[in-house]
Design an enzyme around this catalytic site. Structure first.
Site, PDB file in Angstrom:
ATOM      1  CD  GLU A 279     -19.229   5.130 -18.451  1.00 45.86           C
ATOM      2  OE1 GLU A 279     -19.439   6.268 -19.020  1.00 45.86           O
ATOM      3  OE2 GLU A 279     -19.348   4.369 -17.366  1.00 45.86           O
ATOM      4  CD  GLU A 375     -15.548   4.524 -13.484  1.00 46.81           C
ATOM      5  OE1 GLU A 375     -16.497   5.392 -13.428  1.00 46.81           O
ATOM      6  OE2 GLU A 375     -14.874   5.084 -14.992  1.00 46.81           O
TER       7      GLU A 375
END
Length: 472
Positions: A279, A375
């Site tokens: 991220e 995820e």
């Protein structure tokens, strides 16, 4: 345990988090970078057989707003003239849910003021307990870790055998996101990780998956996981080697250098691949160009060292671009339906549709690229989320709870196993230190684990057995 001595590493100030309170049997303190309250500390987070996107039918599933929330999700249902409804998921045709949003401007302003006051008090209390020598929580110390590690646990240890014979656990997850206890630098200098603690974790995880994903290389975490795998003789277990990147060049250099040390020492055999960064685009820690250069350098060096490992980076599903896919072998997308404000029984279909439309479509014409959901998960408690909208009641949108977690797993896990979707479930264990990021009504940051901090399957949670089928 090997190649890195944390005592020789200067503190580069890369934490970006409030110091953690230590003392439980398991308490992870890995920093996942600066995020807002709904996403702080949550590293958001399968194979190519998913198929191409189904066109524009799901284009209204929007990007996240700057706070990290997905835009409100339209109701599902056959598209009709001007209705704004969308065709149902092919996975879950029985669903027909819509979310109404009421905007309470005055109430929101008042709530913000109240939340600010409460959060200030909570954070102050956490910091006070951290520095209060009379606190009831005892801090992990090098001596306590040494005492724990007097006997190097193995598959023949009675404690391990008990952990590895839990009839409630089933190996149905292609991969699981895992953060070993006390592996956040520089906290590990004073509260170091325990080898036996990680061995216990891996004993439990071996009943759920054959692949664990790590997020960084600090504090010997990779070496200790590999040692645990060896001691437990988990011949089918593989590790996704994680490298943490942020805006601190010292952090990045240290993480990458340790990655090369690990690979030079162990070769490629223990690993399933290398995930460089999580991220960083969402957090805007690196530009796409800077990230692409790091990925290119790593890939070139892997080739030069004759290490045949795929390289990936993970980011939010709507942060991926066609250009970025050129720098990786695997596109890894963090997709969390909870932050989209969808109901639990619509979450599996929403996840599939979002992934197809935003990520799989980027490589549908390139058979050399594969796709993994890096995820996906659901919190077991702490409130509800309505995406970028305001929840009118406590039952609107995505509700955190054991029942909802069971619903999402029941719909998603076995479907994915049947159709070959590869993903990492977020996450293995609760991380209680993340309570510092909770706010009233949004108290879920520390509750994403399948198990609590002490490796107990959460009360009422059911791991699907998928008819006896297991993940490879």
């Amino acid at each position: 345990m090997g190649a890195i001595d944390p005592m020789e590493i200067a503190d580069d100030g890369d934490d970006g988090i409030t110091p953690a309170v230590h003392g439980q049997k398991r308490r992870s303190i890995l920093s996942f970078g600066a995020r807002n309250a709904s996403r702080d500390g949550v590293p958001l987070a399968a194979g190519a057989g998913a198929g191409a996107a189904t066109g524009g039918a799901f284009s209204a599933f929007g990007a996240r707003d700057p706070s990290g929330n997905y835009n409100p999700v339209p109701g599902s249902g056959p598209t009709d003239s001007g209705s704004g409804h969308m065709e149902k998921s092919e996975w879950l045709n029985h669903q027909d849910h819509g979310n109404k949003r009421l905007k309470w401007i005055v109430g929101t302003v008042i709530a913000i003021i109240v939340v600010g006051a409460i959060v200030g008090g909570v954070l102050g209390g956490v910091l006070s307990r951290k520095h209060n020598p009379t606190s009831s929580t005892s801090k992990s110390t090098p001596q306590s870790v040494a005492n724990d590690n007097k006997n190097d646990l193995s598959k023949d240890s009675a404690e391990i055998q008990a952990l590895m014979n839990n009839k409630d656990l089933h190996k149905v997850f292609p991969g699981i996101d895992y953060t070993p206890l006390n592996t956040q630098f520089p906290d590990c200098l004073s509260s170091p990780p325990s080898q036996n603690n990680i061995t216990r974790d891996m004993a439990v995880l071996s009943q759920l998956t054959n692949a664990v994903r790590l997020y960084g290389t600090d504090c010997n975490q990779t070496e200790m996981v590999l040692h645990a795998i060896d001691r437990l003789q988990l011949t089918d277990m593989k590790v996704w080697l994680g490298v943490w990147l942020d805006k601190n060049d010292t952090t990045n250099s240290r993480q990458l250098a340790q990655m090369w040390t690990i690979l030079d020492t162990n070769g490629s055999k223990p690993f399933k691949g290398v995930i460089v960064g999580n991220e960083v685009l969402y957090r805007k820690d690196l530009t796409p160009t800077a990230l692409a250069q790091i990925l290119s350098d790593v890939k070139s060096n892997l080739t030069a060292k004759n290490l045949n490992l795929p390289i990936a980076t993970s980011d939010l599903g709507d942060n991926w671009t066609a250009d970025l896919t050129n720098n990786v072998d695997i596109v890894m997308s963090n997709i969390h339906p909870f932050f989209a404000g969808v109901t639990a029984d619509a979450a599996a279909g929403w996840t599939w549709n979002f992934w197809q439309q935003h990520d799989v479509i980027l490589t549908s014409a390139n058979a050399s690229k594969t796709q993994v959901i890096s995820e996906v998960g659901w919190p077991s408690g702490g409130g509800n989320d309505c995406g970028s909208g305001t929840c009118a009641t406590m039952t609107d949108g995505s509700v955190a709870g054991i029942t909802e977690m069971n619903t999402f797993m029941s719909d998603f896990v076995c479907q994915s196993l049947a159709n070959g979707t590869e993903y990492f479930w977020f996450e293995a264990f609760d991380e209680p230190w993340k309570i510092v990021y909770n706010t009233p009504g949004k108290e879920w940051e520390d509750k994403w684990g399948l198990m609590d901090a002490n490796r107990n399957l959460k009360s009422g949670l059911t791991i699907p057995d998928c008819g006896g089928k297991t993940a490879s």
